[in-house]
Write a protein that holds these residues in place. Structure first.
Motif, PDB file in Angstrom:
ATOM      1  N   THR A  54      -9.937  -8.412   0.299  1.00  8.76           N
ATOM      2  CA  THR A  54      -8.886  -7.489   0.043  1.00  8.76           C
ATOM      3  C   THR A  54      -8.077  -7.458  -1.179  1.00  8.76           C
ATOM      4  OG1 THR A  54      -8.554  -7.594   2.537  1.00  8.76           O
ATOM      5  CG2 THR A  54      -6.949  -6.580   1.419  1.00  8.76           C
ATOM      6  N   VAL A  55      -7.674  -8.525  -1.383  1.00  5.33           N
ATOM      7  CA  VAL A  55      -7.027  -8.723  -2.693  1.00  5.33           C
ATOM      8  C   VAL A  55      -7.890  -8.504  -3.985  1.00  5.33           C
ATOM      9  CG1 VAL A  55      -5.791 -10.581  -4.058  1.00  5.33           C
ATOM     10  CG2 VAL A  55      -5.388 -10.475  -1.875  1.00  5.33           C
ATOM     11  N   ALA A  56      -9.152  -9.114  -4.042  1.00  3.25           N
ATOM     12  CA  ALA A  56      -9.938  -9.037  -5.069  1.00  3.25           C
ATOM     13  C   ALA A  56     -10.341  -7.552  -5.342  1.00  3.25           C
ATOM     14  CB  ALA A  56     -11.268  -9.794  -5.006  1.00  3.25           C
ATOM     15  N   ASP A  57     -10.425  -6.636  -4.140  1.00  5.44           N
ATOM     16  CA  ASP A  57     -10.741  -5.246  -4.396  1.00  5.44           C
ATOM     17  C   ASP A  57      -9.615  -4.209  -5.067  1.00  5.44           C
ATOM     18  OD1 ASP A  57     -13.166  -3.796  -4.238  1.00  5.44           O
ATOM     19  OD2 ASP A  57     -12.308  -2.394  -2.855  1.00  5.44           O
ATOM     20  N   LEU A  58      -8.463  -4.834  -4.982  1.00  2.99           N
ATOM     21  CA  LEU A  58      -7.328  -4.350  -5.541  1.00  2.99           C
ATOM     22  C   LEU A  58      -6.951  -3.041  -4.599  1.00  2.99           C
ATOM     23  CD1 LEU A  58      -8.025  -4.290  -9.405  1.00  2.99           C
ATOM     24  CD2 LEU A  58      -6.647  -5.758  -8.030  1.00  2.99           C
ATOM     25  N   VAL A  59      -7.254  -3.203  -3.358  1.00  7.95           N
ATOM     26  CA  VAL A  59      -6.655  -2.132  -2.628  1.00  7.95           C
ATOM     27  C   VAL A  59      -4.995  -2.140  -2.214  1.00  7.95           C
ATOM     28  CG1 VAL A  59      -8.990  -1.845  -1.283  1.00  7.95           C
ATOM     29  CG2 VAL A  59      -7.275  -3.301  -0.487  1.00  7.95           C
ATOM     30  N   PRO A  60      -4.611  -1.320  -2.032  1.00  7.02           N
ATOM     31  CA  PRO A  60      -3.137  -1.282  -1.775  1.00  7.02           C
ATOM     32  C   PRO A  60      -2.747  -2.227  -0.757  1.00  7.02           C
ATOM     33  CG  PRO A  60      -3.567   1.079  -2.150  1.00  7.02           C
ATOM     34  CD  PRO A  60      -4.773   0.273  -1.959  1.00  7.02           C
ATOM     35  N   LEU A  61      -1.687  -3.064  -0.984  1.00  7.69           N
ATOM     36  CA  LEU A  61      -1.254  -4.264  -0.021  1.00  7.69           C
ATOM     37  C   LEU A  61      -0.126  -3.350   0.753  1.00  7.69           C
ATOM     38  CD1 LEU A  61      -1.263  -7.613  -1.543  1.00  7.69           C
ATOM     39  CD2 LEU A  61      -3.311  -6.244  -0.259  1.00  7.69           C
ATOM     40  N   ASP A  62      -0.661  -2.353   1.776  1.00  8.79           N
ATOM     41  CA  ASP A  62       0.361  -1.935   2.652  1.00  8.79           C
ATOM     42  C   ASP A  62       0.584  -2.727   3.846  1.00  8.79           C
ATOM     43  OD1 ASP A  62      -2.126  -1.886   4.115  1.00  8.79           O
ATOM     44  OD2 ASP A  62      -2.111   0.215   4.490  1.00  8.79           O
ATOM     45  N   ALA A  63       1.410  -2.369   4.806  1.00 13.46           N
ATOM     46  CA  ALA A  63       2.120  -3.377   5.917  1.00 13.46           C
ATOM     47  C   ALA A  63       0.662  -4.106   6.419  1.00 13.46           C
ATOM     48  CB  ALA A  63       2.767  -2.702   6.843  1.00 13.46           C
ATOM     49  N   ASN A  64      -0.502  -3.245   6.776  1.00 15.17           N
ATOM     50  CA  ASN A  64      -1.358  -3.769   7.657  1.00 15.17           C
ATOM     51  C   ASN A  64      -2.134  -4.875   6.911  1.00 15.17           C
ATOM     52  OD1 ASN A  64      -2.620  -3.089  10.295  1.00 15.17           O
ATOM     53  ND2 ASN A  64      -4.422  -3.052   9.224  1.00 15.17           N
ATOM     54  N   ASN A  65      -2.587  -4.356   5.400  1.00 14.16           N
ATOM     55  CA  ASN A  65      -3.217  -5.440   4.568  1.00 14.16           C
ATOM     56  C   ASN A  65      -2.538  -6.518   4.245  1.00 14.16           C
ATOM     57  OD1 ASN A  65      -5.663  -4.089   4.174  1.00 14.16           O
ATOM     58  ND2 ASN A  65      -5.065  -2.919   2.567  1.00 14.16           N
ATOM     59  N   ARG A  66      -1.152  -6.557   4.175  1.00 17.10           N
ATOM     60  CA  ARG A  66      -0.367  -7.700   4.024  1.00 17.10           C
ATOM     61  C   ARG A  66      -0.482  -8.590   5.132  1.00 17.10           C
ATOM     62  NH1 ARG A  66       3.519  -4.135   2.207  1.00 17.10           N
ATOM     63  NH2 ARG A  66       4.982  -4.516   3.752  1.00 17.10           N
ATOM     64  N   ILE A  67      -0.603  -8.189   6.432  1.00 14.35           N
ATOM     65  CA  ILE A  67      -0.804  -9.078   7.461  1.00 14.35           C
ATOM     66  C   ILE A  67      -2.243  -9.743   7.421  1.00 14.35           C
ATOM     67  CG2 ILE A  67      -1.314  -9.158  10.234  1.00 14.35           C
ATOM     68  CD1 ILE A  67       0.695  -6.751  10.385  1.00 14.35           C
ATOM     69  N   LEU A  68      -3.482  -9.105   7.073  1.00 10.27           N
ATOM     70  CA  LEU A  68      -4.545  -9.742   7.057  1.00 10.27           C
ATOM     71  C   LEU A  68      -4.505 -10.906   6.081  1.00 10.27           C
ATOM     72  CD1 LEU A  68      -6.827  -6.405   7.266  1.00 10.27           C
ATOM     73  CD2 LEU A  68      -6.631  -8.213   8.747  1.00 10.27           C
ATOM     74  N   VAL A  69      -3.858 -10.584   4.670  1.00 10.45           N
ATOM     75  CA  VAL A  69      -3.879 -11.243   3.664  1.00 10.45           C
ATOM     76  C   VAL A  69      -2.843 -12.418   3.977  1.00 10.45           C
ATOM     77  CG1 VAL A  69      -3.371 -11.786   1.115  1.00 10.45           C
ATOM     78  CG2 VAL A  69      -4.492  -9.519   1.885  1.00 10.45           C
ATOM     79  N   ALA A  70      -1.785 -12.162   4.688  1.00  7.48           N
ATOM     80  CA  ALA A  70      -0.855 -13.408   4.901  1.00  7.48           C
ATOM     81  C   ALA A  70      -1.564 -14.488   5.870  1.00  7.48           C
ATOM     82  CB  ALA A  70       0.183 -12.997   5.725  1.00  7.48           C
TER      83      ALA A  70
ATOM     84  N   PRO B 243       2.637 -11.707   0.588  1.00  7.69           N
ATOM     85  CA  PRO B 243       1.323 -11.443  -0.183  1.00  7.69           C
ATOM     86  C   PRO B 243       1.540 -10.367  -1.352  1.00  7.69           C
ATOM     87  CG  PRO B 243       0.735 -11.339   2.110  1.00  7.69           C
ATOM     88  CD  PRO B 243       2.088 -11.006   2.096  1.00  7.69           C
ATOM     89  N   TRP B 244       1.786 -10.781  -2.536  1.00  3.91           N
ATOM     90  CA  TRP B 244       2.025  -9.641  -3.514  1.00  3.91           C
ATOM     91  C   TRP B 244       0.980  -9.285  -4.068  1.00  3.91           C
ATOM     92  CZ3 TRP B 244       6.980  -8.466  -3.022  1.00  3.91           C
ATOM     93  CH2 TRP B 244       7.836  -9.774  -2.612  1.00  3.91           C
ATOM     94  N   GLY B 245       0.614  -7.940  -4.506  1.00  2.00           N
ATOM     95  CA  GLY B 245      -0.674  -7.310  -5.174  1.00  2.00           C
ATOM     96  C   GLY B 245      -0.547  -5.990  -5.346  1.00  2.00           C
ATOM     97  N   GLN B 246      -1.721  -5.378  -5.189  1.00  2.00           N
ATOM     98  CA  GLN B 246      -1.681  -3.796  -5.597  1.00  2.00           C
ATOM     99  C   GLN B 246      -0.677  -2.974  -4.921  1.00  2.00           C
ATOM    100  OE1 GLN B 246      -3.586  -3.073  -8.064  1.00  2.00           O
ATOM    101  NE2 GLN B 246      -3.684  -0.716  -7.952  1.00  2.00           N
ATOM    102  N   ALA B 247      -0.121  -2.401  -5.570  1.00  2.00           N
ATOM    103  CA  ALA B 247       0.946  -1.396  -4.687  1.00  2.00           C
ATOM    104  C   ALA B 247       2.017  -1.887  -4.293  1.00  2.00           C
ATOM    105  CB  ALA B 247       0.226  -0.325  -3.910  1.00  2.00           C
ATOM    106  N   PHE B 248       2.076  -3.394  -4.308  1.00  2.83           N
ATOM    107  CA  PHE B 248       3.372  -4.396  -3.835  1.00  2.83           C
ATOM    108  C   PHE B 248       3.293  -5.474  -4.965  1.00  2.83           C
ATOM    109  CE2 PHE B 248       5.456  -6.994  -0.694  1.00  2.83           C
ATOM    110  CZ  PHE B 248       6.422  -5.958  -0.331  1.00  2.83           C
ATOM    111  N   PRO B 249       3.695  -5.165  -6.048  1.00  2.00           N
ATOM    112  CA  PRO B 249       3.664  -6.242  -7.233  1.00  2.00           C
ATOM    113  C   PRO B 249       4.482  -7.327  -7.127  1.00  2.00           C
ATOM    114  CG  PRO B 249       4.462  -4.309  -7.965  1.00  2.00           C
ATOM    115  CD  PRO B 249       4.089  -3.805  -6.733  1.00  2.00           C
ATOM    116  N   GLU B 250       4.259  -8.628  -7.799  1.00  2.00           N
ATOM    117  CA  GLU B 250       4.845  -9.652  -7.767  1.00  2.00           C
ATOM    118  C   GLU B 250       6.601  -8.844  -8.322  1.00  2.00           C
ATOM    119  OE1 GLU B 250       3.867 -13.553  -8.722  1.00  2.00           O
ATOM    120  OE2 GLU B 250       1.725 -12.705  -9.035  1.00  2.00           O
ATOM    121  N   PRO B 251       7.574  -9.421  -7.839  1.00  2.00           N
ATOM    122  CA  PRO B 251       8.811  -9.260  -8.434  1.00  2.00           C
ATOM    123  C   PRO B 251       9.014  -9.531  -9.780  1.00  2.00           C
ATOM    124  CG  PRO B 251       8.992 -10.307  -6.182  1.00  2.00           C
ATOM    125  CD  PRO B 251       7.561 -10.490  -6.512  1.00  2.00           C
TER     126      PRO B 251
END
Length: 591
Positions: free
Chosen positions: A246-262, A507-515
Motif C-alpha cells: 500500500t505504501v510502496a504503490d503511493l495510493v492515497p492513505l485515506d482513513a481505510n488505508n491508514r487502518i491497514l498500514v497502521a 501512517p503518513w504517506g501519499q495524500a497524507f504527508p508527514e507534517p
C-alpha cells in the motif's frame, strides 16, 4: 530552478479532540481537515466492508469451488512492489484458507510487458492451471484473458487500475473502481464498462492492488467459515505485506488505508513480521521496533521494486513468501545489491534528463518548456524510466513521460509517466488515444502514474499531442511549484518529544504527508556533506538552543544565506540506539 512558494494550511481549532491526543498532532490533524471522530485509534474493526467491492460474490464462488476440488490455482502478479506483495498475500492467504495447489507467475518487464499477456498465458502450459487469478493487473488484459479462457482456464481479475471502455472477458472482476458488479456475460459481450472513479472515492477506491486481494480473501474467509465463533484462519498475519504494498504503490492513505498500514506496522514493531519483511529490515539497516511508513516507502519498497526493474520479480516474491529467516536474509541481501545498481543507473539517467532540459532551456528559455514533458534517450533502461519521470516531475512540477527502447532495434518504445495534482494521467492518455487512434500502442494506469508503449516513429507526434492535452487540462497556476506547511513552531515546540509524537501519530504517506513546518532561522554554521548535502546549525529567530539540521541535494543553495526561511520536518536521528532531534529541511530561501 523555478521559485518555490511555501503555502500554509489553514489551521482550525476545536475543543473536541480526544484528551489523550497530543496537542501538536491535533493541530496537524485539524489543518488536514480531519474531523474529531477521525482522530480515534485506528482499529481493524473499523475497516470498510468487502461487500463494497463489486465482483466479490462471483470471485468467492469460483475460489471456493477451486479449493473444494483441489484445482490448480495460478496467481499472476505484477513486477512492482504492489504486485509482488499482492502475489505473496494471494499465495499465503489462499493456502491459509485451504488451497493446496497454488503457484504464481509474474511477467518479465523486458520480455512480457505488463499484465496478463498472451505470451504469459502460453507460458502456463507447463502447469495447466484450472483457475488464473490476476493481482494488480488484468483490467486491460482483454487478449490475455481471452487466450486463457480459450485454453480452458477460468479467470478472476483483481485490479485497482482504471478500467477502459470495455471489460476483459473474465469470469469475475474485482475492482474498487467498478461501481457495480458486471456479470461474465456482460463482460464477454463487450458492453461499455460501468465505472466511475469519482463515485468510488471515499469507499474503497483508493485500495492498492494488494489491498484488493486482501479484501477478497476477507470475503472468501467469511464464505468458507460463516460461523464467526469457529476457528477462522488468521488473515491478520498478512497485514505487514499489505502495508508494504500500500505504501510502496503511493495510493492515497485515506482513513481505510491508514487502518491497514497502521495494523501492518504494529505487527512489524511487535516482532510478528513475516521472515521476508524482517530480512528486508535487517538488510536496510532499519530497526523494526521503530517501524514507520517511511521505512516501507524508502527502504523496503525500493528493494522489492529493484528486482522487477532490473532482474526478475520472482526474487522479491520468494523473499516475501519465505518462512526461513536464513533463506530470506540471502534473498534480501541480493535485493539490496540490485537496488544499489538501480540507484547508480537512476542517477546517471536523471543527470541525462536534466541535461536535455538544460539544453532546451538554454535554447528556448524556461517559459517555453512544454506543459507535458516527454523525454527519451536511446540507452535508457526501461525498468528505470519511471523513476526518472518521477524525479523530473518533482523538479519541474509538470507531468513527465520518460521513454526507453523496448527492443534492440529501437523500433518500439516503452514509457512511464508521472503526474502532478490536478492532471489525471490515465484520462489524459485516453484523450490522446481517442483523438489519434493508433498513435499509442498499449496504455494503462491511474491518476498519478501510468505506462504506455508506442512505435518510435510516433514519438514526436505523441509529445506534441501530450503537451496539447496538458495545456488544455492544466491551469498555469497548477504549474507553479508549491510546498505545504503546517505552520510555524515556537522554540519550545521544536523538541524530540514532539518529533516522536508526530512520527508515530499516523501512517503518513501519499495524500497524507508527514507534517512540515516553516520558520525563520539564523544559520550559525554550515558544512557540505558528501559534496551534495548541507548540514547546518540553526537558531530560531525567537531564540532557544541551536538546532542540528540537514538538507539533502543542496548544491544550488551552497553557501546558504545567513538568515533563512526553512520548511522542515521534526526528525529523530537514530544512532547507536539513541534518538537525537534534527530538522530535516525540505527547502530554504533567504529570509
Amino acid at each position: 530552478m523555478k521559485a518555490v512558494a511555501i503555502r500554509r494550511r489553514e489551521a482550525t481549532t476545536s475543543a473536541d479532540w480526544p484528551l489523550e491526543l497530543h496537542p501538536l498532532v491535533a493541530r496537524v490533524y485539524a489543518a488536514r481537515g480531519m474531523a474529531t471522530d477521525e482522530a480515534r485509534p485506528l482499529r481493524l474493526a473499523d475497516l470498510l466492508a468487502p461487500a463494497l467491492l463489486g465482483g466479490v460474490p462471483e470471485a468467492c464462488e469460483l475460489l471456493a469451488e477451486a479449493i473444494a476440488r483441489d484445482s490448480r490455482i495460478c496467481i499472476v502478479g505484477d513486477f512492482d512492489a504492489d504486485g509482488a506483495t499482492g502475489t505473496a498475500v494471494a499465495v499465503r492467504g489462499l493456502r491459509l484458507l485451504g488451497a493446496r495447489n497454488v503457484c504464481y507467475r509474474v511477467p518479465n518487464r523486458m520480455v512480457d510487458g505488463y499484465g496478463l499477456g498472451v505470451g504469459l498465458v502460453e507460458s502456463l502450459a507447463d502447469i495447466r492451471p484450472d483457475l488464473v487469478v490476476t493481482v494488480d493487473n488484468g483490467i486491460a488484459s482483454h487478449a490475455g484473458v481471452a487466450a486463457a479462457r480459450a485454453r480452458g482456464m477460468r479467470v478472476i481479475v483483481t485490479d485497482h487500475h482504471l478500467p477502459g471502455p470495455t471489460l476483459p472477458p473474465a469470469d469475475a472482476i474485482v475492482n474498487p473502481l467498478l461501481v457495480r458488479a458486471s456479470s461474465a456475460q456482460e463482460a464477454q459481450s463487450g458492453h461499455p464498462c460501468p465505472h466511475s472513479s469519482t463515485s468510488a472515492q471515499g469507499q474503497l477506491g483508493h485500495l492498492a492492488g494488494v489491498g484488493v486481494m486482501f479484501y477478497l480473501l476477507l470475503a472468501l474467509r467469511a464464505r468458507l467459515f460463516p460461523d464467526a465463533a469457529s476457528a477462522r484462519p488468521d488473515l491478520a498475519s498478512l497485514l505487514d505485506l499489505v502495508a508494504l504494498g500500500t505504501v510502496a504503490d503511493l495510493v492515497p492513505l485515506d482513513a481505510n488505508n491508514r487502518i491497514l498500514v497502521a495494523a501492518g506496522l504494529q505487527r512489524i514493531r511487535s516482532d510478528r513480521a513475516s521472515a521476508g519483511i524482517a530480512a528486508l529490515y535487517r538488510a536496510s539497516g532499519r530497526d523494526p521496533r521503530r517501524a514507520v511508513a517511511a521505512d516501507l516507502g524508502y527502504a523496503l519498497g525500493p528493494r522489492i521494486n529493484a528486482a522487477g526493474r532490473l532482474e526478475d520479480m520472482s526474487l522479491g516474491i520468494e523473499c516475501l513468501l519465505s518462512d526461513d529467516a536464513g533463506a530470506a536474509d540471502v534473498l534480501a541481501e541480493r535485493l539490496s545489491a540490485i537496488n544499489a545498481e538501480r540507484r547508480e543507473l537512476q542517477a546517471a539517467m536523471v543527470e541525462q534528463g536534466e541535461a536535455l532540459l538544460a539544453r532546451f532551456v538554454e535554447r528556448y528559455r524556461e517559459d517555453a518548456l512544454p506543459c507535458g514533458v516527454v523525454l527519451h534517450e536511446p540507452d535508457w533502461h526501461p525498468g528505470v524510466v519511471g523513476l526518472v519521470a518521477s524525479k523530473l516531475k518533482e523538479r519541474l512540477n509538470r507531468p513527465v513521460v520518460a521513454f526507453a527502447c523496448a527492443d534492440e532495434g529501437g523500433v518500439e518504445l516503452r514509457g512511464s509517466a508521472r503526474s502532478i495534482a490536478g492532471f489525471h494521467l490515465r484520462d489524459a492518455l485516453a484523450e490522446v488515444d481517442a483523438a489519434h487512434p493508433g498513435l499509442i500502442g498499449r496504455f494503462g494506469g491511474h491518476a498519478m502514474a501510468a505506462g504506455l508503449s508506442l512505435p518510435a516513429a510516433n514519438l514526436a507526434a505523441f509529445a506534441a499531442e501530450f503537451d496539447a492535452v496538458a495545456r488544455r487540462r492544466l491551469d498555469p497556476a497548477q504549474l507553479e511549484r508549491s510546498l505545504w506547511s503546517d505552520g510555524e513552531l515556537a522554540p519550545h515546540e521544536i523538541t524530540a518529544d514532539n518529533a516522536r509524537a508526530l512520527r508515530y501519530a499516523a501512517p503518513w504517506g501519499q495524500a497524507f504527508p508527514e507534517p512540515a513546518f516553516d520558520n525563520v532561522f539564523a544559520v550559525e554554521s554550515w558544512r557540505a556533506v558528501g559534496e551534495k548535502h548541507l548540514r547546518m546549525q540553526l537558531r530560531h529567530e525567537l531564540g532557544g538552543d541551536a538546532l542540528e539540521a540537514i538538507l539533502f541535494d543542496a548544491v544550488e543553495v551552497m553557501p546558504p544565506p545567513a538568515r533563512v526561511r526553512a520548511l522542515f520536518q521534526l526528525d529523530l536521528n537514530d544512532w547507536n540506539g539513541r534518538e537525537r532531534l534534527q530538522l530535516l529541511v525540505r527547502h530554504i530561501e533567504p529570509a
